[in-house]
Structures are given as C-alpha cells and as structure tokens.
Design a protein around this motif. Structure first.
Motif, mmCIF file in Angstrom:
data_model
loop_
_atom_site.group_PDB
_atom_site.id
_atom_site.type_symbol
_atom_site.label_atom_id
_atom_site.label_comp_id
_atom_site.label_asym_id
_atom_site.label_seq_id
_atom_site.Cartn_x
_atom_site.Cartn_y
_atom_site.Cartn_z
ATOM 1 N N ASP A 412 0.816 -1.224 0.000
ATOM 2 C CA ASP A 412 0.000 0.000 0.000
ATOM 3 C C ASP A 412 0.854 1.281 0.000
ATOM 4 N N ASP A 413 1.764 1.433 0.985
ATOM 5 C CA ASP A 413 2.506 2.702 1.035
ATOM 6 C C ASP A 413 4.015 2.532 0.808
ATOM 7 N N ASP A 414 4.456 1.341 0.416
ATOM 8 C CA ASP A 414 5.862 1.124 0.022
ATOM 9 C C ASP A 414 6.831 1.067 1.215
ATOM 10 N N GLU A 415 6.316 1.145 2.462
ATOM 11 C CA GLU A 415 7.210 1.120 3.638
ATOM 12 C C GLU A 415 7.996 -0.205 3.685
ATOM 13 N N ILE A 416 9.278 -0.117 3.993
ATOM 14 C CA ILE A 416 10.077 -1.340 4.117
ATOM 15 C C ILE A 416 9.693 -2.012 5.432
ATOM 16 N N GLU A 432 22.603 -0.958 6.633
ATOM 17 C CA GLU A 432 21.860 -0.027 5.772
ATOM 18 C C GLU A 432 20.352 -0.231 5.943
ATOM 19 N N ALA A 433 19.965 -1.497 6.069
ATOM 20 C CA ALA A 433 18.538 -1.798 6.222
ATOM 21 C C ALA A 433 18.029 -1.321 7.587
ATOM 22 N N GLU A 438 14.839 2.562 10.625
ATOM 23 C CA GLU A 438 14.861 3.622 11.641
ATOM 24 C C GLU A 438 14.219 4.899 11.073
ATOM 25 N N TYR A 439 14.458 5.147 9.798
ATOM 26 C CA TYR A 439 13.904 6.345 9.151
ATOM 27 C C TYR A 439 12.572 6.065 8.458
ATOM 28 N N SER A 440 11.986 4.898 8.735
ATOM 29 C CA SER A 440 10.728 4.491 8.069
ATOM 30 C C SER A 440 10.826 4.683 6.558
ATOM 31 N N GLU A 444 11.264 2.685 -2.407
ATOM 32 C CA GLU A 444 11.727 3.689 -3.384
ATOM 33 C C GLU A 444 12.931 4.471 -2.847
ATOM 34 N N ASP A 445 12.935 4.760 -1.542
ATOM 35 C CA ASP A 445 14.097 5.464 -0.966
ATOM 36 C C ASP A 445 15.382 4.685 -1.237
ATOM 37 N N LEU A 446 15.306 3.365 -1.030
ATOM 38 C CA LEU A 446 16.513 2.541 -1.275
ATOM 39 C C LEU A 446 16.822 2.466 -2.769
ATOM 40 N N GLN A 447 15.752 2.403 -3.569
ATOM 41 C CA GLN A 447 15.942 2.337 -5.029
ATOM 42 C C GLN A 447 16.684 3.573 -5.530
ATOM 43 N N ARG A 448 16.371 4.731 -4.930
ATOM 44 C CA ARG A 448 16.959 6.005 -5.386
ATOM 45 C C ARG A 448 18.320 6.292 -4.743
#
Ligand code: FAD
Ligand code: NAD
Length: 477
Positions: A412-416, A432-433, A438-440, A444-448
């Motif tokens: 739904d919201d792409d959260e890891i 890294e994960a 920790e930063y929710s 996409e954040d990781l993809q970028r």
C-alpha cells in the motif's frame, strides 16, 4: 560498613548493557559506579560480561580464524593460489582469541576513567530504599546509597536436566570456546545461534559435528526462505543437523557420551566425545535482590520493566538480557544508553522494531524487521524483491556467491517492513537496512540511493528495485 558517598547511579553488572549505561551516565555529568563480579577461568576479574569474556568477542575471534583456515583449504584453489602443507595450530588460535578478549575488557577501564565512572569489581545486591550492598573481591562489604540503581545482571546458559553440564564432556558455550583439542566427534544440542556458530568453528577444524534440534523447523525466528537456504549450505559443509530430535538423556562410557533422542522414526542414539548444550539462556538474578526492593520478576524470571526499562520499584531500572526482548549485546547497549540519558533528564528511546539479528556463520545470516511469514500473518498486502549473490559482480570476484538479499515492503505505502540477507558479509550489509527502518524508509528510498559498484551492497539495492519488478541485474519475476 556504610559508605558516605551517594552516587547518582549505581549499575549492577558490567556487561554490554551495564557498562555503556554507566559511561553514558558519567558523560551526562552524573556520579556513576558500575559493580561487576565476572571471573574468568583463571580467577581474574574483568569487566565486559558474557559478551566480551565468553560470548560475542571470543566466538567471533575463533569464527574468523577457522573461516580463514577453511577458505585456504576449500577456496584458494579457485583463485589460483596453491597452498601446500596447510596446518592450523589451535594453541595459537586460542592465544590470539584471549589476547583480543583481554584488549577489549581492559579497554573498559580506560573508558570508565574517561567518563569519570567508578568501577567496582565485586558483587552488588539491591536493598530496599535504593541502597546497594557491595561485596568487594576480598569479601569486605559496604553499603552504598544511590539516587538510581540499574540492574544489568545478564543471563546464564540454560541447563538440560537430562544432559547436565560436567565441565568436561558436557559443556556450555563458554566451555566450547575453550577446548584445547579438536574433539573428533562433537554433539551440539540446539540448532540456535550458538549451536550453529560454535558447531561451525569445530567443524571447520575437522570435528564430525552432529546438531540435535528439538523443533522440526530450522531457525524458527528467521525468514524461512533464508533458513532453507542456510540449512542447505550448512549441511553441505558437513554439519549433520538433525531436526525434530528431542534429547532424552546421556550416558557416559568408555567410547564417549551417548545421547539418546527421539525423532519421527523412533528412538535414536549418537555417540560423541564432547557435547555442547546450547538450548538458550535464562535471566540471571541470583542474589541480586534483597528483601522488600519492590522489583518484580515475570513468570520466566526476567525483571519486569516498561518500554523505558523502569522496574516496578521507583528509580530502579533494568536493561539487557535480564529483561524481556532478544538477548543481544546491541539491544542491551541501546537500553543502557537510553537509561543513562533518561536518568539525566534527557529524551531517549529504543526502537524495538529495528533490532538487527546476525548469525556469524558462512554464509552469514542477518535480518531486521518482519519475516515474510510475519507479514503474511498480519494480513497487510506486501511485495518482495530478492537478489542472489550469484548475480553480484563483487560476490563472484570474492568467490562468495552463496545466498541472497530479500526485501519486503508494504504494497500500500511502500514502507520497508523487513530485510533478510543470507550471504557474504550479511552482518555488515544489514546496517543499511536498519537505518532504512529507523527512518521508516520506503523501497523507493533505497531504489533512489546510489550504491557503489562493484560492492555487495548492490544486492540490497537490486532487491529493493526487484520489489517493483525494476531490477536491472537480475530478471524480474
Ligand atoms: P552480560 O553480558 O551477561 O553481563 C552481565 C554482567 O553482570 C556479568 O559480568 C555478570 O558477572 C555481572 N553480574 C551479574 N550479577 C551481578 C551482581 N549481583 N553483582 C555484580 N555483577 C553481577 N550477542 C550479540 O549481540 N552478538 C553476538 O555475536 C553474540 N554472540 C554470543 C556468543 C555466545 C557464545 C554467547 C553466550 C552470547 C552471545 N551474544 C551475542 C549474546 C550477548 O553476549 C548477550 O546478549 C550480552 O552479553 C548481554 O549483555 P548484558 O550486559 O545484559 O549481560
Ligand atoms: P537460541 O534460542 O538461539 O537457540 C536454542 C535452540 O535450542 C532453539 O532452536 C531451540 O529450539 C533448541 N532447543 C531448546 N531445547 C532443546 C532441547 N531440549 N533439545 C534440542 N534442542 C533444543 O539459544 P542459544 O543458541 O543458546 O543462544 C542464547 C542466546 O544468545 C540467544 O538468545 C542469542 O540471541 C544469543 N546469541 C547471539 C549471537 C549472535 O547475535 N550472533 C550469538 C550467540 C548467542
């Protein structure tokens, strides 16, 4: 005898939960003391608790030495390196391990000094009214007063009644770190973290290792796709892991220790030279609490605390293995630091949803967040991306292509929601994960996020891309 000094904080226990708590309290300008009674086999005292003296550090020292030996035997040939007359010297390995342990534990004294913490070797017992009875190593007793007391007394190995420790043929994890000869046949009871790490150490040095695990499921706490992959590699390495094996007893005879166990096909026996019992650890609270302290224990013996590690008694806190949650050094450390800050009136908290787990086998196993089984059970729609190290240029260059990285994100919201790695340096890659959780962060954040090439960390990048079927270096399914 009572001591006129009133401390702001007395920490009872100087392991990885207790000593950081005392240091942070000292850094915050509080008058802090840390009482610790740890004694090594040679009778000497050392701060650092189980982790530094008999756990994390010595086990990693031996894992490193034995993995190097194994790689020289099994992998150097593929690099075109010919090794003749390869041998190991267990005595040197053990001495190196002891040197590393000593350097780590002695470092704590220097850290105490820098933070203005008083280290008190000996036994601490909480009395009513935030007093602490301190028994020094020479047996003299003093009563100390403190505004706050932190209990950090740690844990001890659980004993299996039918296979009691004798310190010789049947040992706990500490005993198994101290063997002065490689057992020809080693029995390990419990295929948990200790069983797998120490089983690997002795297998790499040539022991025939049988691991008896009561559960049918391997590594129940891990993502099961990871567990299946790891089991395959461990068995290939010669670890004879027998699942669903319930140990009923042990008999010592001339030929060794015969373990009797029941599995799906009936009663079985296996005879070994040494047995390591590694079936979990229990909270250690022996002679920790005097009468009327108000501290409560739960039904399993853990000190009851809230999310900020406050016990039921005012201004008494508890951290680390002696309280609920995973028995991990870094979890205890974060709790200790949090309490050292909270006592000083600072804002602090521990994010219990982002505690990494690492098993230091080869391949390594590491994860943070929820497993796929847990996400499925929660009912939340999710997506998964995974990337095999076989497709990683760096892993191929390292001759370390076993395993994969896997990322689970909310549909739904792409959260890891969870990251699971089995493969080379998984314990380092997971950092890294952990930061992402920790930063929710979203997938996409990781993809970028740009990842250096060629590195193992690209596996996690590609797994994040794979969650949206946008991986570049691996076919999307
Ligand atoms: P402890 O480290 O147990 O320290 C408690 C200290 O308090 C001890 O020194 C004890 O003597 C002292 N004490 C107890 N009661 C009193 C008292 N009344 N007065 C004075 N002193 C007292 N975790 C990881 O995160 N990574 C790893 O790689 C890892 N490897 C491990 C390998 C092995 C073989 C083992 C056994 C454990 C391993 N662990 C690992 C777990 C880790 O060691 C524990 O989670 C960690 O040590 C807990 O820290 P603690 O400070 O709560 O307790
Ligand atoms: P564990 O809980 O990891 O594993 C114990 C295993 O023993 C489980 O698989 C359990 O099913 C099995 N078991 C229990 N009773 C049994 C029986 N009667 N017969 C056969 N199997 C049985 O415990 P551990 O390996 O003893 O480790 C203790 C703690 O130390 C763990 O909580 C772990 O987190 C910590 N530790 C961490 C690391 C690390 O972070 N790398 C390394 C070592 C230890």
């Amino acid at each position: 005898m009572s001591d006129s000094t009133t401390y702001d904080v007395i920490v009872i226990g100087g392991g990885p939960a207790g000593y950081p708590c005392a240091i942070r309290a000292g850094q915050n300008g509080l008058k802090a003391a840390c009482i610790d009674e740890w004694k090594n086999y040679d009778g000497t005292h050392a701060f650092g608790g189980t982790c530094l003296n008999a756990g994390c550090i010595p086990s990693k020292a031996l894992l490193e030495s034995t993995e190097l030996y194994h790689r020289a035997q099994a992998e150097f040939g593929a690099h075109g390196i010919k090794v003749g007359g390869l041998e190991f010297d267990l005595g040197t390995m053990q001495k190196r391990k002891s040197k590393i342990v000593k350097a780590s534990t002695q470092g704590i004294q220097a850290l105490f000094k820098a933070a203005g913490v008083t280290g008190l070797p000996g036994h601490g017992r909480l009395l009513a009214g935030n007093k602490v009875e301190y028994t020094a190593l020479d047996g003299t007793k003093r009563e100390l007063a403190a505004r706050h007391v932190v209990l950090a007394s740690g844990s001890a190995p659980m004993e299996l009644k039918s296979v009691p420790f004798d310190g010789k043929a049947v040992v706990d994890s500490w005993g198994a770190l101290e063997f002065d000869a490689v057992p020809k046949r080693l029995g390990v009871i419990g295929a948990g973290v200790i069983g797998l790490e120490l089983g690997s150490v002795w297998r790499r040095l040539g022991a025939e290792v049988v691991v008896l695990e009561a559960l049918e499921q391997f590594l129940w706490m891990a993502d099961q796709q990871v567990a299946r992959e790891a089991l395959k590699h461990f068995r290939k390495q010669g670890l004879d892991i027998r699942l669903g094996a319930k140990v009923g007893g042990a008999k010592q005879g001339k030929t060794g220790v015969t373990l009797e166990y029941a599995d799906a096909s009936g009663t079985q026996t296996v005879t070994v030279d040494k047995v390591v019992v590694a079936i979990g650890r229990r909270p250690f609270t022996t002679d920790l609490l005097g009468e009327g302290t108000g501290v409560e224990l739960d039904e399993r013996g853990f000190v009851k605390v809230d999310h900020e590690c406050r016990t039921a008694a005012p201004d008494v806190w508890a951290v680390g293995d002696v309280v609920r949650g995973p028995m991990l050094a870094h979890k205890g450390k974060e709790e200790g630091v949090m309490v050292g800050d909270l006592i000083a009136g600072r804002v602090s908290e521990v994010n219990y949803k982002a505690i990494p787990s690492v098993i230091y086998t080869a391949p390594e196993i590491a994860w943070v967040g929820l497993t796929e089984e847990e996400v499925k059970k929660s009912g939340r729609p999710y997506k998964v991306g995974s990337f095999p190290f076989l497709a990683s240029g760096r892993a191929r260059a390292m001759e370390a292509t076993a395993g994969f990285a896997k990322l689970i994100a909310a549909a739904d919201d792409d959260e890891i929601l969870g990251v699971h790695i089995v493969g080379p340096m998984a314990g380092e890659l997971i950092a890294e994960a952990v930061l992402a959780l920790e930063y929710s962060a979203s997938a996409e954040d990781l993809q970028r996020t740009m990842h250096a090439h060629p590195t193992l960390s690209e596996a996690l990048h590609e797994a994040a891309l794979g969650a949206d079927k946008r991986a570049i270096d691996f076919p999307n399914r």
